[in-house]
Design an enzyme around this catalytic site. Structure first.
Site, PDB file in Angstrom:
ATOM      1  N   ASP A   1      44.565  38.956  38.753  1.00 31.80           N
ATOM      2  CA  ASP A   1      43.570  38.180  39.496  1.00 31.80           C
ATOM      3  C   ASP A   1      44.077  36.782  39.839  1.00 31.80           C
ATOM      4  O   ASP A   1      43.445  36.065  40.616  1.00 31.80           O
ATOM      5  CB  ASP A   1      42.276  38.079  38.683  1.00 31.80           C
ATOM      6  CG  ASP A   1      41.681  39.446  38.391  1.00 31.80           C
ATOM      7  OD1 ASP A   1      41.796  40.327  39.256  1.00 31.80           O
ATOM      8  OD2 ASP A   1      41.127  39.637  37.295  1.00 31.80           O
TER       9      ASP A   1
ATOM     10  N   ASP B   1      41.507  48.203  42.100  1.00 38.65           N
ATOM     11  CA  ASP B   1      40.632  47.549  41.121  1.00 38.65           C
ATOM     12  C   ASP B   1      39.250  48.189  41.096  1.00 38.65           C
ATOM     13  O   ASP B   1      38.715  48.521  40.031  1.00 38.65           O
ATOM     14  CB  ASP B   1      40.517  46.059  41.462  1.00 38.65           C
ATOM     15  CG  ASP B   1      40.601  45.170  40.228  1.00 38.65           C
ATOM     16  OD1 ASP B   1      40.978  45.692  39.165  1.00 38.65           O
ATOM     17  OD2 ASP B   1      40.303  43.971  40.334  1.00 38.65           O
TER      18      ASP B   1
END
Length: 482
Positions: A393, A333
């Protein structure tokens, strides 16, 4: 060069007046726009998109006087157009662009005499303005300050925490049923047939992260083709996930269990109707996915079902695998958000470009929870009218929450791991939103969610003196008895 986002407010006289707002890009070094409509001056819009205004001879004399004028983007510079428009009596210049809106730049020192407000607007918005409001339109420009906080984040927060908590709880229920089946030989074979879980090992975790990296890079370079593959996969996976979620609820209802036999197979009628409903929901979303007024609700429902089913189905065997998965995806990420801008030609991060649709592509990946922004601002019109949270997420920390819930079931620890990790996830989400509000730019949520959940889980295991069991996972379950 500085580029700022503003709003073009268009209105048509009537009772009540019809109004609509559109995104503009302007240069704050050239002109200061009012912050509210109270101080804005309205001008009648003259649509001259048939010309690029690179010469004063392109426009009849007197046509522009005291008006706001919109022309097409052409070979001459913005300020050359502005000087011509100003000399012809115009009070505002809008430049329509068929390509993606970009910062307005030019050498202002050569055009010190130009005081005309200049703004860049999408050509499609001009067309929409004509269709919605007609030809007699009054317009003005203003640039409201960015809101400190958008309350759509509260909705995103509730959806994310609910999904993670419910997914973890569902995984724990499935684990309890598995352990009961193990302890009861008569139910073991039946349970084995129903078992649909997939277990991640450290090797498969690494392979999974590598596939994610490769897929993201491929999407960046071949987005306009692969986006439809992702949409098709999402429709199929979300329909199956919605069916699994609703079937678990329907299975608890004691009535309406009528069965029919077809091709030597017996099926419940209600489950057949449920399958048709889930397929129809996915098809409706696929057809109307670009309808911003309501399609986001259906996408969120399908997305939540997908995340729930993923968290319940994919099992992490131990805390070691959780640390490897969450750690690698955290690096993934951060790399694709913060590091890739130094690599790409246009200086944009690969993650942000893929999420927004590279090179202005109108099709968006259905891999996010979307909630319309509740605070009105130029950013809402120009960038993203929705607040977004990626499925990753939710799913990635959700896998750790699910493991904590299963460990509670196995160790009979009164849900202490599950509750602690869920609260840590909620704290990580709040921290993400705080940083987002302070920095005014997109954030990799895993940067805050992963440390919060991993550290909290480790502290609970250390405090309870169960770190060895928590780290190794399943090896001690054999002696479990109901």
């Amino acid at each position: 060069v500085s580029a700022d986002e503003g709003i073009l407010h268009a209105s048509v006289s009537g009772v009540p007046p019809v109004t609509k707002d559109y995104c503009i890009i302007y240069n704050s070094n050239w002109v200061s726009l009012p912050k509210t409509l109270d101080n804005a001056t309205f001008r009648t819009l003259e649509n001259l998109t048939s010309t690029v205004l690179c010469s004063s001879s392109e426009v009849p004399s007197g046509l522009m006087k005291d008006k706001a004028v919109v022309v097409m983007r052409g070979n001459c510079t913005f300020l050359e157009k502005a000087r011509i428009a100003q000399n012809l009596g115009a009070k505002m210049l809008l430049i329509a662009s068929k390509s993606r809106l970009s910062p307005i730049s030019d050498n202002k020192t050569d055009f010190e005499d130009v005081t005309l407000p200049v703004a860049l607007i999408r050509y499609n918005d001009i067309v929409d303005m004509q269709l919605m409001l007609g030809n007699e339109v009054n317009v003005t420009l203003y640039s409201p300050p960015l809101p400190e906080f958008d309350y759509s984040m509260v909705v995103i927060f509730l959806i994310a925490v609910f999904t993670v908590a419910l997914g973890g709880y569902w995984s724990g229920v499935a684990e309890l049923e598995n352990l009961k089946a193990i302890a009861s030989p008569g139910e073991r074979e039946t349970r084995r047939k129903k078992e649909e879980n997939v277990t991640f090992t450290p090797v498969t975790v690494i392979l999974f992260v590598v596939i994610c990296c490769v897929m993201l890079v491929l999407l960046y370079f071949f987005y306009k083709w692969l986006v439809y593959v992702i949409i098709s996969v999402f429709c199929l996976a979300s329909a199956m996930s919605l069916y699994n979620c609703l079937a678990a609820l329907v299975g608890e209802i004691p009535f309406g269990q009528c069965r029919i036999t077809c091709c030597n197979k017996t099926v419940e009628v209600r489950l057949t109707f449920l399958a048709v409903f889930c397929i129809a929901a996915a098809v409706v979303w696929a057809v109307f996915r670009n309808e911003d007024r309501w399609a986001w609700i259906l996408q969120d429902i399908l997305g939540v079902a997908f995340c729930l089913n993923f968290i319940k189905t994919l099992k992490m065997p131990n805390f070691k695998s959780c640390v490897i998965l969450l750690g690698l995806l955290l690096l993934y990420d951060v790399f694709f958000v913060f590091i890739t801008p130094f690599i790409t030609k246009n200086g944009a991060s690969i993650m942000v470009e893929v999420a927004a649709g590279p090179f202005g592509n109108s099709e968006k990946l259905p891999v996010v929870i979307r909630v319309p922004r509740l605070e009105h601002s130029a950013s809402t019109l120009c960038d993203l009218p929705f607040s977004l949270l990626g499925f990753g997420d939710i799913i990635v920390p959700g896998l750790l929450v699910a493991y904590c819930r299963r460990f509670d079931v196995q160790a009979r620890s009164s849900s202490v791991y599950y509750i602690s990790c869920t609260i840590a996830y909620a704290v990580g989400m709040v921290l993400t939103f705080v940083v987002l509000a302070l920095m005014k730019m997109g954030q990799p949520a895993l940067l805050y969610l992963v440390p919060c959940t991993l550290i909290t889980s480790s502290l609970v295991a250390w405090r309870r003196k169960e770190m060895k069991k928590f780290w190794k996972g399943n090896s001690y379950q054999v002696g479990w008895m109901p």
